[in-house]
Motif scaffolding. Sequence first.
Motif, PDB file in Angstrom:
ATOM      1  N   PRO A  49       3.745   8.354   0.352  1.00 36.44           N
ATOM      2  CA  PRO A  49       2.712   8.272   1.732  1.00 36.44           C
ATOM      3  C   PRO A  49       2.182   6.656   2.283  1.00 36.44           C
ATOM      4  CG  PRO A  49       2.291   9.630  -0.456  1.00 36.44           C
ATOM      5  CD  PRO A  49       3.780   8.901  -0.527  1.00 36.44           C
ATOM      6  N   LYS A  50       2.404   5.991   1.697  1.00 29.89           N
ATOM      7  CA  LYS A  50       2.343   4.315   1.812  1.00 29.89           C
ATOM      8  C   LYS A  50       3.540   3.980   3.360  1.00 29.89           C
ATOM      9  CE  LYS A  50       2.263   0.709  -0.754  1.00 29.89           C
ATOM     10  NZ  LYS A  50       2.925  -0.385  -1.783  1.00 29.89           N
ATOM     11  N   ASP A  51       4.965   5.103   3.509  1.00 27.23           N
ATOM     12  CA  ASP A  51       5.260   4.584   4.130  1.00 27.23           C
ATOM     13  C   ASP A  51       4.898   5.561   5.668  1.00 27.23           C
ATOM     14  OD1 ASP A  51       6.757   2.570   3.083  1.00 27.23           O
ATOM     15  OD2 ASP A  51       7.551   3.836   2.247  1.00 27.23           O
ATOM     16  N   ALA A  52       4.058   6.695   5.204  1.00 24.47           N
ATOM     17  CA  ALA A  52       3.571   7.322   6.344  1.00 24.47           C
ATOM     18  C   ALA A  52       2.537   7.301   7.034  1.00 24.47           C
ATOM     19  CB  ALA A  52       3.110   9.335   5.507  1.00 24.47           C
ATOM     20  N   GLY A  53       1.540   6.098   6.159  1.00 28.14           N
ATOM     21  CA  GLY A  53       0.256   5.844   6.782  1.00 28.14           C
ATOM     22  C   GLY A  53      -0.707   6.203   6.052  1.00 28.14           C
ATOM     23  N   ILE A  54      -1.190   6.493   5.489  1.00 27.01           N
ATOM     24  CA  ILE A  54      -1.672   7.521   4.590  1.00 27.01           C
ATOM     25  C   ILE A  54      -2.806   6.630   4.065  1.00 27.01           C
ATOM     26  CG2 ILE A  54      -3.017   9.074   2.926  1.00 27.01           C
ATOM     27  CD1 ILE A  54      -0.047  11.104   3.441  1.00 27.01           C
ATOM     28  N   ILE A  55      -3.968   5.646   4.439  1.00 24.07           N
ATOM     29  CA  ILE A  55      -4.666   4.853   3.735  1.00 24.07           C
ATOM     30  C   ILE A  55      -5.992   5.765   3.703  1.00 24.07           C
ATOM     31  CG2 ILE A  55      -5.601   2.187   4.436  1.00 24.07           C
ATOM     32  CD1 ILE A  55      -2.408   2.740   4.570  1.00 24.07           C
ATOM     33  N   VAL A  56      -6.533   5.136   2.118  1.00 30.30           N
ATOM     34  CA  VAL A  56      -7.196   5.421   1.686  1.00 30.30           C
ATOM     35  C   VAL A  56      -8.764   4.605   1.217  1.00 30.30           C
ATOM     36  CG1 VAL A  56      -6.229   7.643   0.978  1.00 30.30           C
ATOM     37  CG2 VAL A  56      -6.309   5.992  -0.399  1.00 30.30           C
ATOM     38  N   THR A  57      -9.721   4.756   0.483  1.00 28.62           N
ATOM     39  CA  THR A  57     -10.824   4.578  -0.010  1.00 28.62           C
ATOM     40  C   THR A  57     -10.345   4.077  -1.762  1.00 28.62           C
ATOM     41  OG1 THR A  57     -11.952   5.768  -0.260  1.00 28.62           O
ATOM     42  CG2 THR A  57     -12.493   5.085   1.478  1.00 28.62           C
ATOM     43  N   ASP A  58     -10.550   2.733  -1.663  1.00 28.68           N
ATOM     44  CA  ASP A  58     -10.023   2.264  -3.214  1.00 28.68           C
ATOM     45  C   ASP A  58     -11.667   3.390  -4.460  1.00 28.68           C
ATOM     46  OD1 ASP A  58      -9.436   1.137  -5.145  1.00 28.68           O
ATOM     47  OD2 ASP A  58     -10.135  -1.410  -5.200  1.00 28.68           O
ATOM     48  N   GLU A  59     -11.393   4.408  -3.813  1.00 30.03           N
ATOM     49  CA  GLU A  59     -11.889   5.036  -5.788  1.00 30.03           C
ATOM     50  C   GLU A  59     -11.689   5.832  -5.834  1.00 30.03           C
ATOM     51  OE1 GLU A  59     -16.060   6.439  -2.793  1.00 30.03           O
ATOM     52  OE2 GLU A  59     -14.067   6.758  -1.530  1.00 30.03           O
ATOM     53  N   SER A  60     -10.763   5.416  -7.488  1.00 32.67           N
ATOM     54  CA  SER A  60      -9.749   6.619  -7.924  1.00 32.67           C
ATOM     55  C   SER A  60     -10.074   7.608  -8.744  1.00 32.67           C
ATOM     56  CB  SER A  60     -10.282   5.402  -9.592  1.00 32.67           C
ATOM     57  OG  SER A  60      -8.817   6.079 -10.395  1.00 32.67           O
ATOM     58  N   GLY A  61      -9.488   9.028  -7.887  1.00 29.24           N
ATOM     59  CA  GLY A  61      -9.273  10.320  -8.145  1.00 29.24           C
ATOM     60  C   GLY A  61     -10.578  11.169  -7.369  1.00 29.24           C
ATOM     61  N   ASP A  62     -10.454  10.014  -6.421  1.00 22.97           N
ATOM     62  CA  ASP A  62     -12.209  11.096  -5.466  1.00 22.97           C
ATOM     63  C   ASP A  62     -11.781  10.126  -3.744  1.00 22.97           C
ATOM     64  OD1 ASP A  62     -13.956  12.256  -4.270  1.00 22.97           O
ATOM     65  OD2 ASP A  62     -15.663  11.178  -4.444  1.00 22.97           O
ATOM     66  N   ALA A  63     -10.551   9.559  -3.764  1.00 22.06           N
ATOM     67  CA  ALA A  63     -10.314   8.138  -2.279  1.00 22.06           C
ATOM     68  C   ALA A  63     -10.495   9.171  -1.147  1.00 22.06           C
ATOM     69  CB  ALA A  63      -9.039   8.045  -2.496  1.00 22.06           C
ATOM     70  N   GLN A  64     -10.922   8.458  -0.182  1.00 23.02           N
ATOM     71  CA  GLN A  64     -11.237   9.111   1.180  1.00 23.02           C
ATOM     72  C   GLN A  64     -10.304   9.086   2.190  1.00 23.02           C
ATOM     73  OE1 GLN A  64     -13.778  11.839   0.827  1.00 23.02           O
ATOM     74  NE2 GLN A  64     -13.929  11.406  -1.219  1.00 23.02           N
ATOM     75  N   ILE A  65      -9.973   9.709   3.104  1.00 26.89           N
ATOM     76  CA  ILE A  65      -9.496   8.746   4.125  1.00 26.89           C
ATOM     77  C   ILE A  65      -9.414   7.904   5.239  1.00 26.89           C
ATOM     78  CG2 ILE A  65      -9.977  11.270   5.649  1.00 26.89           C
ATOM     79  CD1 ILE A  65      -6.053   9.736   4.582  1.00 26.89           C
ATOM     80  N   LEU A  66      -9.103   6.919   5.209  1.00 23.19           N
ATOM     81  CA  LEU A  66      -9.893   5.832   6.335  1.00 23.19           C
ATOM     82  C   LEU A  66      -9.083   6.386   7.847  1.00 23.19           C
ATOM     83  CD1 LEU A  66      -9.630   3.111   4.459  1.00 23.19           C
ATOM     84  CD2 LEU A  66     -11.498   4.316   4.969  1.00 23.19           C
ATOM     85  N   PRO A  67      -9.775   6.518   8.512  1.00 23.10           N
ATOM     86  CA  PRO A  67      -9.406   6.905   9.973  1.00 23.10           C
ATOM     87  C   PRO A  67      -8.261   6.712  10.889  1.00 23.10           C
ATOM     88  CG  PRO A  67     -11.288   6.244  10.756  1.00 23.10           C
ATOM     89  CD  PRO A  67     -11.642   5.479   8.632  1.00 23.10           C
ATOM     90  N   GLU A  68      -7.558   5.499  11.058  1.00 27.88           N
ATOM     91  CA  GLU A  68      -6.142   4.463  10.759  1.00 27.88           C
ATOM     92  C   GLU A  68      -5.414   5.526  10.828  1.00 27.88           C
ATOM     93  OE1 GLU A  68      -7.716   1.449   7.917  1.00 27.88           O
ATOM     94  OE2 GLU A  68      -9.044   3.204   9.623  1.00 27.88           O
ATOM     95  N   SER A  69      -4.997   6.305   9.638  1.00 30.47           N
ATOM     96  CA  SER A  69      -4.176   7.086   9.408  1.00 30.47           C
ATOM     97  C   SER A  69      -3.818   7.969   9.709  1.00 30.47           C
ATOM     98  CB  SER A  69      -4.978   7.685   7.860  1.00 30.47           C
ATOM     99  OG  SER A  69      -4.986   7.220   6.986  1.00 30.47           O
ATOM    100  N   PHE A  70      -4.818   8.268  10.759  1.00 39.38           N
ATOM    101  CA  PHE A  70      -3.861   9.811  11.637  1.00 39.38           C
ATOM    102  C   PHE A  70      -3.615   8.972  13.159  1.00 39.38           C
ATOM    103  CE2 PHE A  70      -7.915  11.407   9.351  1.00 39.38           C
ATOM    104  CZ  PHE A  70      -7.601  12.190   8.962  1.00 39.38           C
ATOM    105  N   SER A  71      -3.520   7.775  13.233  1.00 41.46           N
ATOM    106  CA  SER A  71      -3.196   7.052  14.169  1.00 41.46           C
ATOM    107  C   SER A  71      -1.765   6.919  13.897  1.00 41.46           C
ATOM    108  CB  SER A  71      -3.660   6.347  15.073  1.00 41.46           C
ATOM    109  OG  SER A  71      -3.941   4.922  13.774  1.00 41.46           O
ATOM    110  N   ASN A  72      -1.751   6.392  12.383  1.00 41.97           N
ATOM    111  CA  ASN A  72      -1.000   6.094  11.547  1.00 41.97           C
ATOM    112  C   ASN A  72       0.748   7.491  11.934  1.00 41.97           C
ATOM    113  OD1 ASN A  72      -1.267   3.415  11.504  1.00 41.97           O
ATOM    114  ND2 ASN A  72      -1.933   3.908   9.701  1.00 41.97           N
ATOM    115  N   LEU A  73      -0.216   8.628  11.523  1.00 40.85           N
ATOM    116  CA  LEU A  73       0.635   9.706  11.561  1.00 40.85           C
ATOM    117  C   LEU A  73       0.605  10.591  12.183  1.00 40.85           C
ATOM    118  CD1 LEU A  73      -1.239  11.411   8.549  1.00 40.85           C
ATOM    119  CD2 LEU A  73       0.911  11.101   7.861  1.00 40.85           C
ATOM    120  N   TYR A  74      -0.070   9.395  13.792  1.00 41.50           N
ATOM    121  CA  TYR A  74       1.057  10.400  14.396  1.00 41.50           C
ATOM    122  C   TYR A  74       2.126   9.968  15.223  1.00 41.50           C
ATOM    123  CZ  TYR A  74       0.965  12.131  19.896  1.00 41.50           C
ATOM    124  OH  TYR A  74       0.929  13.052  20.732  1.00 41.50           O
ATOM    125  N   ARG A  75       2.775   8.533  14.804  1.00 37.83           N
ATOM    126  CA  ARG A  75       4.323   8.204  15.366  1.00 37.83           C
ATOM    127  C   ARG A  75       4.927   8.823  14.489  1.00 37.83           C
ATOM    128  NH1 ARG A  75       0.456   3.527  15.273  1.00 37.83           N
ATOM    129  NH2 ARG A  75       1.011   2.991  12.651  1.00 37.83           N
TER     130      ARG A  75
END
Length: 446
Positions: free
Chosen positions: A140-166
């Motif tokens: 997931p790090k290499d895929a670009g899935i960036i999340v909030t620092d909330e252990s057990g309840d992470a939320q996706i951050l918007p930049e993840s979607f442009s990372n994944l599109y590549r």
Amino acid sequence: MKVAKFGGSSVANAAQIKKVANIIKGDAQRKFIVVSAPGKRFSEDVKLTDILIDLSDAKPNSETYESCLAAIHERFYEIVTSLGLEKNLLDELLKTLANLLESNTDHRNDCIKAFGEDSSAKVVSSYLRRIGLNAHYLNPKDAGIIVTDESGDAQILPESFSNLYRLRDLEGIYVIPGFFGYTADGKLTTFSRGGSDITGSIVAAGVQASLYENFTDVNSVYTVNPAIVSNPKEIKQLTYREMRELSYAGFSVFHDEALMPAFNAKIPVAIKNTNNPDKEGTMIVAEKPTKQNGVVGIASDTGFSSIYISKYLMNRELGFGRKLLEILEKAHISFEHIPSGIDDLTVIVRDHQLSQKKEKHIIEQIEQSLHPDTVKVHHDLAIIMVVGEGMMNMVGVAQKATSALAEADVNIVMINQGSSEVSMMFGVEARDMHKAIKSLYQKYFG
């Protein structure tokens, strides 16, 4: 381009993984694959994630610790050898786990809990290569899935979607572990339980897939829980809003947060059976034609309590509702529903949030701040949701529900319809839930 997510039952053992591989091989559009940790192989079995949670909590070298390690070793040994994969893959997995157990990071438990999904992705990608496919493990790090620092309840951050599109430009098949992402500073952080569905939806939205397929162990979504009503009718098509309501009220096919990324990107979702992949399944879409009776499904869940407050001329008292919700907020209690009348108001909460100590404190605060005529708490409630897009525009839908409950001799503790066009909610005693569901099913679908 399709994103296919395979749940725990689909990767529980080597035989199931072979089915997964055949499904992937059978459609060249299935380019991105998301996998869960190995689930139950049989009804009495234990999910690997549950073993990992026990392991993360156990003291090193204790009996629990050693038995968990043995169970994990046995599970992956069986999978790797039965698939004919190289022994060094098993050695790599066990070495990774050993390193995680020795680590001292503040996200150590998240890393251990995510080991099942991460290992599944490595095993599945290795087997796909063994049968001749151009497959790769993708962290997931290499895929670009960036999340909030909330252990057990992470939320996706918007930049993840442009990372994944590549990733769309990559050649081959990519297998991504579900359930976790990485913070901006590189910490592995997990979503809430069932979060592999969330990962699948995020990936589908990011790569702008034409379809997100969620493979599980049922042929489709049913109109009612098959454990309560035998052989219920299948639902061929649902809207996102309908699935959200059904998931909230106990339908276990989808994690109730999972559809949001797909919903926002307007990507259709297909629920399909790994053991019967040619079956049509259930499609979840943004819009669909309205059914004749308006109702698509009936869902239910137990574990609720109600806080009932009554006060003469409550409706004229400015700020009454705000003050009540502030009391709950300070006690760290979120509400589920708030049906109200002119002089009374009921707040529905989950039982697990309302300890005896909290309940006593809340009642004291309500009496001191709001001076009600009556305040009482009712435990052991079940919530039943009758769900269907646009059903509130149809004559007689609510009357059918109340008639069904009356015929089953079920007392309605609470009704909440409000402005929703998608659902009606009924509160009943938990002991009456099954007979209520059976009567409602007969009335709408029998």
